[in-house]
Design a protein around this motif. Structure first.
Motif, PDB file in Angstrom:
ATOM      1  N   ASP A   1     -57.318  21.845 -14.268  1.00 46.94           N
ATOM      2  CA  ASP A   1     -55.987  22.325 -13.889  1.00 46.94           C
ATOM      3  C   ASP A   1     -55.762  23.773 -14.308  1.00 46.94           C
ATOM      4  OD1 ASP A   1     -55.090  19.622 -13.027  1.00 46.94           O
ATOM      5  OD2 ASP A   1     -55.345  19.185 -15.156  1.00 46.94           O
TER       6      ASP A   1
ATOM      7  N   ARG B   1     -47.355  32.426  -1.829  1.00 45.70           N
ATOM      8  CA  ARG B   1     -47.257  31.058  -1.292  1.00 45.70           C
ATOM      9  C   ARG B   1     -48.519  30.238  -1.496  1.00 45.70           C
ATOM     10  NH1 ARG B   1     -46.051  31.427   4.778  1.00 45.70           N
ATOM     11  NH2 ARG B   1     -47.705  33.001   4.643  1.00 45.70           N
ATOM     12  N   ALA B   2     -49.619  30.856  -1.840  1.00 45.43           N
ATOM     13  CA  ALA B   2     -50.900  30.150  -1.912  1.00 45.43           C
ATOM     14  C   ALA B   2     -50.874  29.040  -2.961  1.00 45.43           C
ATOM     15  CB  ALA B   2     -52.015  31.141  -2.237  1.00 45.43           C
ATOM     16  N   PRO B   3     -51.608  27.966  -2.727  1.00 49.58           N
ATOM     17  CA  PRO B   3     -51.633  26.859  -3.698  1.00 49.58           C
ATOM     18  C   PRO B   3     -52.448  27.160  -4.954  1.00 49.58           C
ATOM     19  CG  PRO B   3     -53.083  26.379  -1.845  1.00 49.58           C
ATOM     20  CD  PRO B   3     -52.332  27.625  -1.478  1.00 49.58           C
ATOM     21  N   ARG B   4     -53.374  28.137  -4.874  1.00 50.07           N
ATOM     22  CA  ARG B   4     -54.171  28.532  -6.032  1.00 50.07           C
ATOM     23  C   ARG B   4     -53.655  29.857  -6.572  1.00 50.07           C
ATOM     24  NH1 ARG B   4     -57.123  24.171  -7.777  1.00 50.07           N
ATOM     25  NH2 ARG B   4     -58.029  23.098  -5.979  1.00 50.07           N
TER      26      ARG B   4
ATOM     27  N   GLU C   1     -45.373  25.010 -11.315  1.00 50.95           N
ATOM     28  CA  GLU C   1     -44.007  24.563 -11.064  1.00 50.95           C
ATOM     29  C   GLU C   1     -43.609  23.432 -11.996  1.00 50.95           C
ATOM     30  OE1 GLU C   1     -44.109  23.676  -6.920  1.00 50.95           O
ATOM     31  OE2 GLU C   1     -43.824  25.782  -6.306  1.00 50.95           O
TER      32      GLU C   1
ATOM     33  N   GLU D   1     -55.188  30.753   0.786  1.00 48.36           N
ATOM     34  CA  GLU D   1     -55.720  29.798  -0.189  1.00 48.36           C
ATOM     35  C   GLU D   1     -55.409  30.225  -1.615  1.00 48.36           C
ATOM     36  OE1 GLU D   1     -60.128  28.306  -1.816  1.00 48.36           O
ATOM     37  OE2 GLU D   1     -59.958  29.893  -0.319  1.00 48.36           O
TER      38      GLU D   1
ATOM     39  N   ARG E   1     -53.035  26.037 -10.538  1.00 50.71           N
ATOM     40  CA  ARG E   1     -52.467  25.673  -9.246  1.00 50.71           C
ATOM     41  C   ARG E   1     -50.963  25.877  -9.239  1.00 50.71           C
ATOM     42  NH1 ARG E   1     -55.071  20.958 -10.501  1.00 50.71           N
ATOM     43  NH2 ARG E   1     -53.087  19.827 -10.386  1.00 50.71           N
ATOM     44  N   ARG E   2     -50.432  26.081  -8.081  1.00 47.63           N
ATOM     45  CA  ARG E   2     -48.983  26.283  -7.964  1.00 47.63           C
ATOM     46  C   ARG E   2     -48.211  25.044  -8.417  1.00 47.63           C
ATOM     47  NH1 ARG E   2     -45.950  30.060  -5.577  1.00 47.63           N
ATOM     48  NH2 ARG E   2     -47.870  31.030  -4.819  1.00 47.63           N
ATOM     49  N   ASP E   3     -48.705  23.862  -8.070  1.00 53.42           N
ATOM     50  CA  ASP E   3     -47.972  22.654  -8.476  1.00 53.42           C
ATOM     51  C   ASP E   3     -47.975  22.496  -9.997  1.00 53.42           C
ATOM     52  OD1 ASP E   3     -50.884  21.899  -7.831  1.00 53.42           O
ATOM     53  OD2 ASP E   3     -50.219  20.137  -8.935  1.00 53.42           O
TER      54      ASP E   3
ATOM     55  N   ASP F   1     -61.512  23.654  -8.625  1.00 53.28           N
ATOM     56  CA  ASP F   1     -61.218  22.220  -8.626  1.00 53.28           C
ATOM     57  C   ASP F   1     -61.710  21.510  -9.879  1.00 53.28           C
ATOM     58  OD1 ASP F   1     -59.902  22.104  -6.148  1.00 53.28           O
ATOM     59  OD2 ASP F   1     -61.807  22.020  -5.061  1.00 53.28           O
TER      60      ASP F   1
END
Length: 295
Positions: free
Chosen positions: A115, A86-89, A168, A12, A163-165, A112
């Motif tokens: 951002d 690799r985690a999204p957070r 990126e 996570e 967050r990873r997104d 959450d």
């Protein structure tokens, strides 16, 4: 039957720690970190090619992964940390910081809400009393993340969740500038929301003496001026801002005199003296920068 089709679960949270040649503080950070609930977390230390090997440290923390990034600078180390996980957070902390025992738990709870989330950084002394002028000054003025976030619009990377997104989309940290300010401004310019969370707590040691404090501020002033672009109009404004530095002493001196973080007249006198000395030095630096000289 083979194990084809079975995929390893993605954690996570990725906790990323850049490090360079500060093994004692790194181990202090990691000992505090493993007191946290690290379930569903991947923890990565990105060493920036320290001359002091980390073999013994790695043996003490077998559950923590270590990689080496040869490109110098914390920006490159943090970028490598994102690439290797690799985690999204993403949770960022510095090797000289001391996470609270609930740092990760709070991070999970608040992640959450926005951002980008920056937290509280509490300054602590590594030397016995009495405080030096630098330590007293830092107790009052250093790492005011609430002010950074709510007034100046950026968060330091010593206590940051994203967050990873988001990372990126915004792109990597950039070296040669104040990478946390730069990255935060780029993120918010894209519409991402930044908030302050007081319950997300880490500690950071104060600078112990004038040379350490001077070095910190010299780096900050170089990075801040580097982000201006250096046009003639910018240089004029920079010089005027430098000339106003002595006035800022009068503005901030009451904070020294009334701060509950200082104990006794000795602390206040040393903090006040350091405030005067540093602001006058910053004036000189800014005027030199404005006319194209090194500081």
């Amino acid at each position: 039957m083979g194990d084809f089709g079975i995929q390893e679960a993605i954690p996570e949270i990725a906790i990323i720690i850049p490090h360079y040649n500060d093994v004692v503080r790194l181990e202090r950070c990691l000992f505090a970190l493993i007191e946290n609930d690290l379930s569903d977390c991947e923890v990565l230390v990105v060493d920036n090619g320290s001359p002091q090997p980390l073999t013994e440290t790695q043996a003490k923390f077998p559950s923590i992964r270590f990689v080496i990034e040869t490109e110098k600078g914390a920006a490159a180390a943090r970028n490598r940390g994102v690439q290797e996980t690799r985690a999204p957070r993403l949770m960022f902390i510095d090797a000289d910081c001391l996470p609270a025992s609930d740092w990760v738990t709070v991070g999970r709870k608040v992640s959450d809400r926005a951002d980008l989330i920056g937290g509280r950084v509490e300054v602590f002394d590594e030397t016995p009393p009495p405080r030096s002028g630098a330590e007293a000054f830092e107790a009052v003025f250093a790492f005011d993340f609430r002010h950074y976030i709510e007034v100046q619009g950026f968060s330091g990377t010593g206590n940051l969740i994203t967050r990873r997104d988001v990372f990126e989309d915004v792109g990597p940290f950039r070296g040669g500038v104040s990478e946390d300010r730069d990255w935060s401004f780029r993120a918010t310019a894209k519409g991402y929301r930044l908030i302050y969370e007081d319950a997300l707590r880490v500690g950071h040691p104060s600078r112990q003496d004038w040379l350490a404090l001077r070095g910190k501020w010299r780096r900050i002033m170089q990075e801040m001026f580097g982000q201006t672009g250096g046009s003639l109009n910018v240089r004029i404004k920079w010089a005027l801002k430098g000339l106003a530095m002595p006035l800022s002493i009068l503005v901030h001196l009451p904070k020294v005199l009334t701060s509950p973080k200082l104990s006794g007249s000795g602390d206040r006198l040393r903090a006040g003296g350091t405030l005067v000395r540093l602001r006058l030095l910053r004036m000189i630096w800014m005027l030199r920068q404005a006319i194209g000289l090194e500081i």
